[in-house]
Design a protein around this motif. Structure first.
Motif, short mmCIF file in Angstrom:
data_model
loop_
_atom_site.label_atom_id
_atom_site.label_comp_id
_atom_site.label_asym_id
_atom_site.label_seq_id
_atom_site.Cartn_x
_atom_site.Cartn_y
_atom_site.Cartn_z
N MET A 119 -76.21 -77.29 116.94
CA MET A 119 -77.08 -76.59 117.89
C MET A 119 -78.49 -77.16 117.92
O MET A 119 -79.10 -77.26 118.98
CB MET A 119 -77.19 -75.10 117.53
CG MET A 119 -75.90 -74.37 117.36
SD MET A 119 -75.03 -74.19 118.89
CE MET A 119 -75.56 -72.63 119.44
N HIS B 50 -81.19 -75.61 116.65
CA HIS B 50 -82.14 -74.51 116.85
C HIS B 50 -82.58 -74.23 118.28
O HIS B 50 -83.79 -74.19 118.55
CB HIS B 50 -83.41 -74.73 115.99
CG HIS B 50 -83.13 -74.83 114.53
ND1 HIS B 50 -83.95 -75.49 113.66
CD2 HIS B 50 -82.12 -74.35 113.78
CE1 HIS B 50 -83.46 -75.42 112.44
NE2 HIS B 50 -82.35 -74.73 112.49
N GLY C 274 -70.04 -73.46 109.12
CA GLY C 274 -70.19 -72.15 108.47
C GLY C 274 -68.81 -71.53 108.37
O GLY C 274 -67.89 -71.95 109.06
N GLY C 275 -68.66 -70.50 107.52
CA GLY C 275 -67.38 -69.80 107.45
C GLY C 275 -66.71 -69.88 106.10
O GLY C 275 -67.28 -70.38 105.12
N GLN D 131 -75.65 -62.09 103.63
CA GLN D 131 -75.65 -62.23 105.11
C GLN D 131 -74.35 -62.87 105.58
O GLN D 131 -73.69 -63.59 104.81
CB GLN D 131 -76.79 -63.14 105.56
CG GLN D 131 -78.16 -62.60 105.38
CD GLN D 131 -79.23 -63.62 105.76
OE1 GLN D 131 -79.02 -64.83 105.64
NE2 GLN D 131 -80.36 -63.14 106.20
N SER E 158 -70.32 -66.28 110.56
CA SER E 158 -68.99 -66.57 111.11
C SER E 158 -68.09 -65.34 111.14
O SER E 158 -67.21 -65.22 112.00
CB SER E 158 -68.31 -67.68 110.31
OG SER E 158 -69.14 -68.81 110.23
N ALA F 289 -76.93 -63.05 109.66
CA ALA F 289 -77.62 -64.29 109.28
C ALA F 289 -78.36 -64.90 110.47
O ALA F 289 -78.09 -64.58 111.64
CB ALA F 289 -76.59 -65.28 108.75
N GLY G 96 -69.65 -67.99 103.92
CA GLY G 96 -68.23 -67.77 103.64
C GLY G 96 -67.81 -66.32 103.47
O GLY G 96 -66.65 -66.07 103.14
C1 LIG Z 1 -73.39 -71.54 115.34
C2 LIG Z 1 -74.31 -71.36 114.18
C3 LIG Z 1 -75.69 -71.35 114.38
C4 LIG Z 1 -76.55 -71.19 113.32
N1 LIG Z 1 -77.91 -71.19 113.54
C5 LIG Z 1 -78.75 -71.08 112.49
C6 LIG Z 1 -80.16 -71.10 112.68
O1 LIG Z 1 -80.65 -71.16 113.81
N2 LIG Z 1 -80.94 -71.02 111.59
C7 LIG Z 1 -80.46 -70.92 110.31
O2 LIG Z 1 -81.21 -70.86 109.34
N3 LIG Z 1 -79.12 -70.87 110.10
C8 LIG Z 1 -78.28 -70.95 111.15
N4 LIG Z 1 -76.93 -70.92 110.93
C9 LIG Z 1 -76.43 -70.78 109.55
C10 LIG Z 1 -76.11 -69.31 109.21
O3 LIG Z 1 -77.28 -68.55 109.18
C11 LIG Z 1 -75.41 -69.23 107.83
O4 LIG Z 1 -76.32 -69.68 106.86
C12 LIG Z 1 -74.14 -70.07 107.77
O5 LIG Z 1 -73.41 -69.98 108.96
C13 LIG Z 1 -73.23 -69.65 106.62
O6 LIG Z 1 -72.82 -68.33 106.81
P1 LIG Z 1 -71.32 -67.93 107.33
O7 LIG Z 1 -70.37 -68.65 106.42
O8 LIG Z 1 -71.28 -66.44 107.21
O9 LIG Z 1 -71.21 -68.41 108.73
C14 LIG Z 1 -76.04 -71.05 112.00
C15 LIG Z 1 -74.66 -71.03 111.81
C16 LIG Z 1 -73.79 -71.18 112.87
C17 LIG Z 1 -72.30 -71.16 112.61
#
Ligand SMILES: Cc1cc2nc3c(=O)[nH]c(=O)nc-3n(C[C@H](O)[C@H](O)[C@H](O)COP(=O)(O)O)c2cc1C
Length: 363
Positions: free
Chosen positions: A120, A122, A275-276, A324, A327, A68, A305
């Motif tokens: 963060m 971006h 996220g997670g 995608q 976490s 992701a 998730g």
């Molecule tokens: C530390 C961190 C940084 C992230 N940075 C971005 C980013 O720059 N752009 C974006 O669209 N999503 C970003 N995300 C979101 C992830 O792409 C994703 O949509 C979100 O974490 C859910 O997925 P997960 O549950 O697998 O973590 C970020 C997530 C985390 C945890």
């Protein structure tokens, strides 16, 4: 329990979250930087099976599991992530100019919930450096690369369309698809109104206009937030249906994380996104909702998730064409993508084995 979750993860968790992230990704970049390193990574971690291959929005993917946005935010790791077994990598979020993001600490883990919190904003190297890194792609396009693009942190709405074009145009020839990140424009949607829908249409129309003049077609997707109201989600689905937009990324980190925190943690972890694991139910629900609204006629990338093959399958069953993860890389380690792919291909492998046995006994 794997070696990573039993030994490596507890050791890494002694250190601050973002330091571990940077250390791990630098190690991956250096180790997988040579052809030999890349080959070794793919031998150790990668997994390929024809049953996992698919074509989505006109692009061929060797498997449906992607890295992701936010992991390879400067476009320096996509080849190594491909060697770890990911079928595609979404680089970014990339903004026109480099930006350093918020001050640290800005990334935290919640191990009990298998979640990551961040604020963060971006941080990334900006479009010029990202293009430099992507030029090396000319030597072989083994893994599909998409680009997640956004405007800089401070962008008046009247400049938004022009700002998006500043990343969209130069990236066009280097990536296979785009995800438009509109978080900076509408945030969690508390102040959303009809003017925001018009703004998003205007931003997208500028991209469609540029694309019409190109020989190659690059799909454009919009990334949704799990926190948006039904009204906003419905508006995004109607944009999808009424314009040449190609699909949706469903969804993103959430602001709803307070209940997962102790009062002490709550004081430190203000203004974050999560996220997670806790996102999985909401992601599945939102995918089901948007897919039924648009009659399952546009592709969706499911994200939020996913920690196992079972989780990934839930999102695919809900209507996603690809999945995608972010976490999971932190909690499950570098073997994660290959392991999921191996598990997802198990039924096809079993069927092949049964067919071989039948052929043998018929001889
Ligand atoms: C530390 C961190 C940084 C992230 N940075 C971005 C980013 O720059 N752009 C974006 O669209 N999503 C970003 N995300 C979101 C992830 O792409 C994703 O949509 C979100 O974490 C859910 O997925 P997960 O549950 O697998 O973590 C970020 C997530 C985390 C945890």
């Amino acid at each position: 329990m794997s070696f990573y979750t039993k030994i490596v993860r507890p050791l890494l968790h002694i250190f601050p979250t973002e330091s571990v992230r940077n250390f791990s990704l630098s190690a991956l970049r250096i180790f997988g930087g040579s052809q030999l390193g890349e080959w070794m990574l793919s031998k150790i971690y990668g997994y390929r099976h024809p049953s996992l291959e698919r074509e989505v929005f006109g692009v061929r993917f060797r498997n449906p599991i992607g890295a992701a946005a936010g992991i390879d935010r400067d476009a320096r790791l996509y080849r190594q992530l491909g060697s770890l077994g990911f079928g595609f990598v979404e680089i970014g979020t990339i903004t026109p100019k480099p930006q350093s993001g918020n001050l640290r600490p800005r990334m935290f883990r919640l191990p009990r919930h298998k979640a990551l919190l961040h604020r963060m904003d971006h941080p990334n190297c900006g479009i010029e450096k990202a293009i430099d890194h992507l030029r090396r792609r000319a030597h072989g396009r083994k893994v599909v690369v998409g680009a997640n693009i956004a405007v800089g942190s401070i962008c008046p709405p009247e400049n938004a369309a022009k700002e998006y074009l500043r990343t969209f145009r130069p990236l066009y020839q280097y990536v296979e698809y785009f995800t438009v990140n509109i978080w900076t424009l509408i945030g969690s949607g508390e102040e959303y109104g009809p003017e925001h829908k018009e703004l998003i249409e205007e931003v997208l129309e500028a991209m469609f206009e540029f694309r019409r003049g190109q020989n190659d077609y690059r799909p454009i997707l919009l990334k949704l937030s799990p926190d948006w109201s039904q009204q906003i989600v419905d508006d995004m689905v109607s944009i999808l249906i009424d314009t040449p937009l190609d699909g949706l990324v469903v969804s993103d980190c959430s602001k709803q994380y307070e209940t997962a925190l102790t009062p002490k943690a709550r004081a430190q972890m203000t203004d974050c996104l999560m996220g997670g694991s806790p996102l999985l139910d909401r992601t599945e629900e939102l995918i089901r909702y948007v897919c039924s609204k648009m009659d399952y006629s546009y592709p969706v990338i499911g994200v939020g998730g996913v920690m196992s093959a079972h989780d990934a399958q839930r999102l695919l069953d809900a209507g996603a064409s690809l999945v995608q993860c972010y976490s999971a890389l932190a909690y499950e380690g570098p073997a994660f993508a290959g392991r999921i792919c191996r598990q997802m291909a198990a039924p096809a492998r079993a069927a092949e084995k049964a067919a071989r046995a039948t052929r043998k006994s018929a001889k």
